[in-house]
Design a protein around this motif. Structure first.
Motif, PDB file in Angstrom:
ATOM      1  N   GLU A  42       0.921  -0.986   0.035  1.00 11.57           N
ATOM      2  CA  GLU A  42       0.219  -0.079   0.209  1.00 11.57           C
ATOM      3  C   GLU A  42       1.036   0.944   0.227  1.00 11.57           C
ATOM      4  OE1 GLU A  42      -2.361   2.763   2.578  1.00 11.57           O
ATOM      5  OE2 GLU A  42      -2.120   0.976   3.429  1.00 11.57           O
ATOM      6  N   GLY A  43       0.958   1.798  -1.005  1.00  8.49           N
ATOM      7  CA  GLY A  43       2.246   3.243  -1.337  1.00  8.49           C
ATOM      8  C   GLY A  43       3.138   2.927  -0.729  1.00  8.49           C
ATOM      9  N   GLY A  44       3.310   1.831  -1.455  1.00  4.13           N
ATOM     10  CA  GLY A  44       5.014   1.017  -1.192  1.00  4.13           C
ATOM     11  C   GLY A  44       4.991   0.861  -0.069  1.00  4.13           C
ATOM     12  N   LYS A  45       4.194   0.731   1.030  1.00  4.06           N
ATOM     13  CA  LYS A  45       3.885   0.137   2.236  1.00  4.06           C
ATOM     14  C   LYS A  45       4.091  -2.511   2.081  1.00  4.06           C
ATOM     15  CE  LYS A  45       2.969   3.215   5.733  1.00  4.06           C
ATOM     16  NZ  LYS A  45       2.073   4.123   6.805  1.00  4.06           N
ATOM     17  N   ASN A  46       4.095  -2.842   2.157  1.00  2.00           N
ATOM     18  CA  ASN A  46       4.482  -4.062   2.415  1.00  2.00           C
ATOM     19  C   ASN A  46       3.509  -4.700   3.519  1.00  2.00           C
ATOM     20  OD1 ASN A  46       4.190  -6.458   2.275  1.00  2.00           O
ATOM     21  ND2 ASN A  46       6.327  -7.625   2.628  1.00  2.00           N
ATOM     22  N   TYR A  47       2.351  -5.460   3.496  1.00  2.00           N
ATOM     23  CA  TYR A  47       1.326  -5.410   3.787  1.00  2.00           C
ATOM     24  C   TYR A  47       1.667  -7.184   4.040  1.00  2.00           C
ATOM     25  CZ  TYR A  47      -1.969  -1.349   5.054  1.00  2.00           C
ATOM     26  OH  TYR A  47      -2.444  -0.753   5.759  1.00  2.00           O
ATOM     27  N   ARG A  48       1.878  -7.528   3.202  1.00  2.00           N
ATOM     28  CA  ARG A  48       2.394  -9.259   4.084  1.00  2.00           C
ATOM     29  C   ARG A  48       3.655  -9.041   4.845  1.00  2.00           C
ATOM     30  NH1 ARG A  48      -0.356 -13.842   2.530  1.00  2.00           N
ATOM     31  NH2 ARG A  48      -1.692 -13.427   0.957  1.00  2.00           N
ATOM     32  N   ASN A  49       3.913  -9.054   6.611  1.00  2.00           N
ATOM     33  CA  ASN A  49       4.662  -8.818   7.121  1.00  2.00           C
ATOM     34  C   ASN A  49       4.678  -9.153   8.628  1.00  2.00           C
ATOM     35  OD1 ASN A  49       2.750  -7.312   8.451  1.00  2.00           O
ATOM     36  ND2 ASN A  49       3.943  -4.867   7.366  1.00  2.00           N
ATOM     37  N   MET A  50       3.945 -10.579   8.534  1.00  3.40           N
ATOM     38  CA  MET A  50       3.443 -11.279   9.683  1.00  3.40           C
ATOM     39  C   MET A  50       4.818 -11.996   9.916  1.00  3.40           C
ATOM     40  SD  MET A  50      -0.721 -10.092  10.844  1.00  3.40           S
ATOM     41  CE  MET A  50      -0.450 -11.815  11.743  1.00  3.40           C
ATOM     42  N   GLY A  51       5.320 -11.898  10.632  1.00  6.49           N
ATOM     43  CA  GLY A  51       6.336 -12.963  10.183  1.00  6.49           C
ATOM     44  C   GLY A  51       6.098 -14.137  11.659  1.00  6.49           C
ATOM     45  N   ARG A  52       6.798 -15.523  11.555  1.00  7.84           N
ATOM     46  CA  ARG A  52       6.143 -15.897  12.606  1.00  7.84           C
ATOM     47  C   ARG A  52       6.057 -15.495  13.883  1.00  7.84           C
ATOM     48  NH1 ARG A  52       9.664 -21.480  12.093  1.00  7.84           N
ATOM     49  NH2 ARG A  52       8.805 -22.000  10.452  1.00  7.84           N
ATOM     50  N   GLY A  53       6.985 -14.863  14.679  1.00  7.84           N
ATOM     51  CA  GLY A  53       6.726 -14.448  16.273  1.00  7.84           C
ATOM     52  C   GLY A  53       5.248 -13.490  16.538  1.00  7.84           C
ATOM     53  N   SER A  54       4.831 -11.808  14.799  1.00 10.93           N
ATOM     54  CA  SER A  54       3.729 -11.358  14.813  1.00 10.93           C
ATOM     55  C   SER A  54       2.371 -12.010  15.270  1.00 10.93           C
ATOM     56  CB  SER A  54       4.371 -10.661  13.710  1.00 10.93           C
ATOM     57  OG  SER A  54       5.320  -9.863  13.776  1.00 10.93           O
ATOM     58  N   THR A  55       2.250 -13.176  14.164  1.00  9.71           N
ATOM     59  CA  THR A  55       1.362 -14.482  14.212  1.00  9.71           C
ATOM     60  C   THR A  55       1.227 -15.135  15.749  1.00  9.71           C
ATOM     61  OG1 THR A  55       1.917 -15.307  11.420  1.00  9.71           O
ATOM     62  CG2 THR A  55       1.087 -16.663  12.422  1.00  9.71           C
ATOM     63  N   ALA A  56       2.419 -15.071  16.485  1.00  8.06           N
ATOM     64  CA  ALA A  56       2.287 -15.751  17.617  1.00  8.06           C
ATOM     65  C   ALA A  56       1.099 -14.879  18.312  1.00  8.06           C
ATOM     66  CB  ALA A  56       3.019 -16.600  17.740  1.00  8.06           C
ATOM     67  N   LEU A  57       1.627 -13.559  18.426  1.00  7.97           N
ATOM     68  CA  LEU A  57       1.731 -12.878  18.764  1.00  7.97           C
ATOM     69  C   LEU A  57      -0.639 -11.968  18.420  1.00  7.97           C
ATOM     70  CD1 LEU A  57       4.496 -10.023  19.438  1.00  7.97           C
ATOM     71  CD2 LEU A  57       3.313 -11.321  21.450  1.00  7.97           C
ATOM     72  N   VAL A  58      -0.131 -12.402  17.351  1.00 11.45           N
ATOM     73  CA  VAL A  58      -2.109 -11.797  17.493  1.00 11.45           C
ATOM     74  C   VAL A  58      -2.134 -12.949  17.284  1.00 11.45           C
ATOM     75  CG1 VAL A  58      -3.312 -11.831  14.908  1.00 11.45           C
ATOM     76  CG2 VAL A  58      -1.231 -10.325  14.751  1.00 11.45           C
ATOM     77  N   LEU A  59      -2.715 -14.268  17.466  1.00  5.47           N
ATOM     78  CA  LEU A  59      -3.279 -15.252  17.743  1.00  5.47           C
ATOM     79  C   LEU A  59      -3.140 -15.505  18.842  1.00  5.47           C
ATOM     80  CD1 LEU A  59      -1.920 -18.588  14.737  1.00  5.47           C
ATOM     81  CD2 LEU A  59      -3.333 -16.945  14.829  1.00  5.47           C
TER      82      LEU A  59
END
Length: 471
Positions: A42-59
């Motif tokens: 989005e406007g140069g920002k990568n929205y596919r940016n959730m790795g393993r750590g972020s995924t675990a925290l979000v879940l």
């Protein structure tokens, strides 16, 4: 074992255009619409940016929330042994049904929520039904968060304000939290949310270890612990519904996959981390607080502690409760945003930081939280709104709909191997479970609510100013 599809089977292309297929606000494809690549911007920002750590925290943030606060009281109804079996069993079942969502995502990588999955399975009619159901479920979840927050504020302040006012303040704060447009934002509240709920629970456990629970008569008490309970049909089913609510996070899992760097790999790791954390935590909290409180265990569980520790615990748990509203609210707002932009024929502007895109986003958030505010005041009782939410849609979005997707993925191969036969039976039973919880469970939840409204207490109906922390 889980019936993963053969690699030779190519994913079907979506019927919509590549731009319209991005059902998550702010996502624009930079690769073909078949989902073969994972670069989004989005406007140069990568929205596919959730790795393993972020995924675990979000879940973890998505699942471990207010549902845990009802678990100790369910052991009082079911007994310790049946209660533990139910908590573990439903946890393992929710893990399997979450994995089924990933199987579907692997076959159809253009989908970004369960509504898109429903369109693949049943076309537009099923898409509309599931979309309506998903929005009602998310509204109930956010209404549950605001009700729980009102209980916390009433407990902390000794009911210093009308309950409608506390629900309103809670809804406004959650609305503000939903204004950022990236799910990545949710990961930032994951650690403080998890720490806050864990700290609040530890305060309750420690206080119960050195003092009597709230409500104990001055002349003393004899603790009653049920190893195996003897509930009525309605009491037992209502307890199971509230335990189900602790695993209500599945509905948002597909939306999170859409923002992971490598969903096929990272989601499996995040799901394993989630359940390895949540199931033992649920057992620890339920058993410890119930065994210390006995027959005086409360729901929410923080109310079991003596008055001062309970107030401290409610104050500390506020970040976790607001995070629950943020997670479910953000999922709903994002869906409303995309539907609105499609209706305005402005899908090409979904990635913009324009006044129009932000106006639609803020408008979607405002409309959603107004509805959640109304629902919260219609059912201002913690146990009742959790049970109603579980009976209506948690039963389907956590369990039943995943089984339906499995049958679609494995069409024509239900009895091809012994493993497929076993999984066919398991998924058929999951659908039957969802139907039973939906029908009998809704009767149970509504009957219990009517008894509270018709009882001797101060709460006689909806939009009450009475103190809802006493239930």
């Amino acid at each position: 074992m889980f019936g993963r599809e053969k690699k030779s089977e190519k994913p079907q292309l979506p019927e919509r255009s590549s731009t319209e297929d991005i059902a998550v606000a702010g996502l624009a494809p930079t690769t073909p619409a078949d989902g073969s690549a994972n670069a989004f911007s989005e406007g140069g920002k990568n929205y596919r940016n959730m790795g393993r750590g972020s995924t675990a925290l979000v879940l973890i943030t998505n699942q471990v929330g207010m549902g845990i606060l009802s678990l100790p009281a369910q052991l009082q109804v079911l007994g310790i042994v049946p209660g533990v079996i139910t908590i573990v069993g439903l946890g393992l079942l929710s893990t399997y049904t979450a994995y089924e969502l990933l199987q579907f995502y692997r076959r159809y990588p253009h989908v970004v929520n369960v509504v898109d999955m429903a369109k693949v399975v049943g076309g537009t009619p099923l898409e509309i039904v599931v979309a309506i159901g998903m929005m009602i479920k998310l509204c109930l979840s956010c209404a549950s968060a605001t009700v729980t927050l009102s209980v916390a504020f009433n407990s902390i302040s000794d009911h210093a304000m009308c309950t409608v006012g506390w629900i309103g303040i809670s809804a406004i704060v959650c609305w503000l939290l939903c204004l950022p447009r990236q799910f990545k934002f949710v990961a930032h509240v994951g650690i403080p949310s998890t720490v806050s709920i864990f700290a609040a629970i530890m305060i309750v456990i420690i206080s119960l270890g050195v003092a009597d629970p709230k409500g104990v008569p001055p002349e003393g008490w004899e603790k009653e612990i049920k190893v195996v309970g003897n509930p009525t049909f309605r009491e037992g089913l209502n307890s199971c519904l509230q335990i189900c609510y602790a695993y209500a996070g599945n509905i948002g899992f597909v939306s999170y996959m859409a923002e992971m760097k490598d969903p096929s790999r990272d989601f499996v790791w995040g799901l394993a981390a989630l359940q390895a954390f949540s199931i033992p935590l649920y057992l620890l909290v339920a058993i410890a607080i119930y065994c210390l409180s006995g027959q005086y265990v409360a729901s929410p569980a923080l109310g079991s502690a003596p008055q001062i520790p309970a107030k401290i615990a409610y104050g500390i748990v506020l970040p976790a409760l607001f995070a629950t509203g943020l997670v479910f609210g953000h999922t709903a707002v994002k869906f409303l945003y995309v539907v609105s932009m499609r209706a305005l024929k402005s899908t090409h502007q979904m990635t913009d930081n324009s006044a129009k895109s932000w106006g639609v986003w803020v408008g979607s958030a405002t409309a959603f939280w107004i509805v959640a505010f109304v629902i919260a005041n219609a059912v201002p009782i913690f146990d009742s709104i959790l049970s109603i939410s579980s009976a209506t849609f948690v039963a389907w979005f956590t369990f039943g709909i995943s089984a339906v997707f499995w049958f679609f993925l494995n069409k024509g191969r239900y009895f091809s191997t012994p493993t497929k036969i076993a999984l066919s039976v398991v998924n058929a039973l999951i659908i039957c479970q969802a139907l039973f919880m939906n029908g009998a469970g809704l009767w149970t939840a509504i009957t219990g609510l009517m008894e509270i409204f018709g009882g001797d207490g101060d709460i006689e109906g909806s939009f009450t100013c009475a103190d809802n922390s006493i239930f």
